[in-house]
Design an enzyme around this catalytic site. Structure first.
Site, PDB file in Angstrom:
ATOM      1  N   ASP A 184       0.854  -1.188   0.000  1.00  0.00           N
ATOM      2  CA  ASP A 184       0.000   0.000   0.000  1.00  0.00           C
ATOM      3  C   ASP A 184       0.895   1.244   0.000  1.00  0.00           C
ATOM      4  OD1 ASP A 184      -3.198   0.581   1.022  1.00  0.00           O
ATOM      5  OD2 ASP A 184      -1.755   2.225   1.123  1.00  0.00           O
ATOM      6  N   ILE A 185       0.512   2.231  -0.812  1.00  0.00           N
ATOM      7  CA  ILE A 185       1.333   3.438  -0.965  1.00  0.00           C
ATOM      8  C   ILE A 185       1.292   4.325   0.276  1.00  0.00           C
ATOM      9  CG2 ILE A 185      -0.392   5.008  -1.963  1.00  0.00           C
ATOM     10  CD1 ILE A 185       1.714   5.657  -4.143  1.00  0.00           C
ATOM     11  N   ASN A 198     -12.904  -3.063   2.876  1.00  0.00           N
ATOM     12  CA  ASN A 198     -13.861  -1.969   2.955  1.00  0.00           C
ATOM     13  C   ASN A 198     -14.813  -2.116   1.772  1.00  0.00           C
ATOM     14  OD1 ASN A 198     -12.554  -0.830   5.213  1.00  0.00           O
ATOM     15  ND2 ASN A 198     -11.086   0.215   3.885  1.00  0.00           N
ATOM     16  N   GLN A 216     -14.382   2.643   1.475  1.00  0.00           N
ATOM     17  CA  GLN A 216     -13.754   2.153   0.239  1.00  0.00           C
ATOM     18  C   GLN A 216     -13.534   3.347  -0.683  1.00  0.00           C
ATOM     19  OE1 GLN A 216     -15.873  -0.921  -1.951  1.00  0.00           O
ATOM     20  NE2 GLN A 216     -14.175  -1.174  -3.410  1.00  0.00           N
ATOM     21  N   HIS A 225     -10.309  -5.215  -3.059  1.00  0.00           N
ATOM     22  CA  HIS A 225      -8.972  -5.437  -2.504  1.00  0.00           C
ATOM     23  C   HIS A 225      -9.074  -5.846  -1.055  1.00  0.00           C
ATOM     24  CE1 HIS A 225     -10.065  -1.184  -2.325  1.00  0.00           C
ATOM     25  NE2 HIS A 225      -9.412  -1.102  -1.170  1.00  0.00           N
ATOM     26  N   HIS A 229      -7.008  -5.710   2.413  1.00  0.00           N
ATOM     27  CA  HIS A 229      -5.889  -5.101   3.132  1.00  0.00           C
ATOM     28  C   HIS A 229      -5.325  -6.159   4.076  1.00  0.00           C
ATOM     29  CE1 HIS A 229      -6.971  -0.757   2.345  1.00  0.00           C
ATOM     30  NE2 HIS A 229      -8.165  -1.279   2.194  1.00  0.00           N
TER      31      HIS A 229
HETATM   32  P1  AMP Z   1      -9.768   1.502   0.387  1.00  0.00           P
HETATM   33  O1  AMP Z   1      -9.914   2.777   1.172  1.00  0.00           O
HETATM   34  O2  AMP Z   1     -10.198   0.284   1.151  1.00  0.00           O
HETATM   35  O3  AMP Z   1     -10.444   1.606  -0.964  1.00  0.00           O
HETATM   36  O4  AMP Z   1      -8.229   1.304   0.149  1.00  0.00           O
HETATM   37  C1  AMP Z   1      -7.545   1.802  -0.944  1.00  0.00           C
HETATM   38  C2  AMP Z   1      -6.081   1.714  -0.619  1.00  0.00           C
HETATM   39  O5  AMP Z   1      -5.348   1.889  -1.806  1.00  0.00           O
HETATM   40  C3  AMP Z   1      -5.590   2.784   0.383  1.00  0.00           C
HETATM   41  O6  AMP Z   1      -5.044   2.153   1.524  1.00  0.00           O
HETATM   42  C4  AMP Z   1      -4.541   3.549  -0.414  1.00  0.00           C
HETATM   43  O7  AMP Z   1      -3.452   3.964   0.367  1.00  0.00           O
HETATM   44  C5  AMP Z   1      -4.139   2.525  -1.469  1.00  0.00           C
HETATM   45  N1  AMP Z   1      -3.591   3.065  -2.697  1.00  0.00           N
HETATM   46  C6  AMP Z   1      -4.091   4.072  -3.461  1.00  0.00           C
HETATM   47  N2  AMP Z   1      -3.316   4.279  -4.544  1.00  0.00           N
HETATM   48  C7  AMP Z   1      -2.309   3.371  -4.474  1.00  0.00           C
HETATM   49  C8  AMP Z   1      -1.191   3.081  -5.299  1.00  0.00           C
HETATM   50  N3  AMP Z   1      -0.926   3.758  -6.429  1.00  0.00           N
HETATM   51  N4  AMP Z   1      -0.359   2.083  -4.913  1.00  0.00           N
HETATM   52  C9  AMP Z   1      -0.594   1.398  -3.795  1.00  0.00           C
HETATM   53  N5  AMP Z   1      -1.643   1.624  -2.976  1.00  0.00           N
HETATM   54  C10 AMP Z   1      -2.488   2.596  -3.305  1.00  0.00           C
END
Ligand code: AMP
Length: 115
Positions: free
Chosen positions: A32-33, A88, A95, A101, A103
C-alpha cells in the site's frame, strides 16, 4: 481489464508502478502506498470486481483463491500468526478504490472492535 479505469487497473496494466510482492494468474499483491501499519499489503483479483458485494456465484473459486493467497503471502512475510484482513465495502465503509482489494495489515497492535 482494459475497461478498468481504477488506480488498481493501471497497476495491473503496469501503467503505474507498484511494489509487487506476489503475483499469480488470478491475483496480485503489492505494498500500500500509504501504509496504515508497518506491513500493509493489498491483495487484488486480476478480474475487476468493484466491491465484494458485487461478487457472484461464478466468483466463488476466485474469492477462495484469494483467501488461500492471503495465507501464502503472510507466510512469505513471516506474519502468518499476527495480521488483520480488512475489506472496505462501499464509500460509507471507507472504500476509495472500486476494484476489490483485501488489506493485509501487520506489525502493530490492533483494537477490537475495529474503528
Ligand atoms: P480503500 O480505502 O479500502 O479503498 O483502500 C484503498 C487503498 O489503496 C488505500 O489504503 C490507499 O493507500 C491505497 N492506494 C491508493 N493508490 C495506491 C497506489 N498507487 N499504490 C498502492 N496503494 C495505493
Amino acid at each position: 481489464m482494459e475497461d478498468n479505469k481504477t488506480i488498481f487497473g493501471k497497476i495491473l496494466r503496469k501503467e503505474i508502478p507498484a511494489e509487487v510482492i506476489y503475483e499469480d494468474d488470478f491475483c496480485l499483491a503489492f505494498k500500500d502506498i500509504a501504509p496504515k501499519a508497518p506491513t500493509h499489503i493489498l491483495l487484488i483479483p486480476k478480474k475487476l470486481i468493484p466491491k465484494l458485494s458485487d461478487a457472484q456465484s461464478e466468483d466463488a473459486e476466485l474469492l477462495g483463491h484469494m483467501m488461500v493467497s492471503v495465507g501464502k503471502v503472510t507466510r512469505m512475510l513471516g506474519i502468518e500468526d499476527a495480521f488483520r484482513l480488512v475489506i472496505n465495502n462501499g464509500a460509507k465503509a471507507q472504500q476509495t478504490v472500486f476494484h476489490l482489494h483485501m488489506h493485509i495489515l501487520s506489525g502493530r497492535a490492533f483494537n477490537w472492535p475495529p474503528g
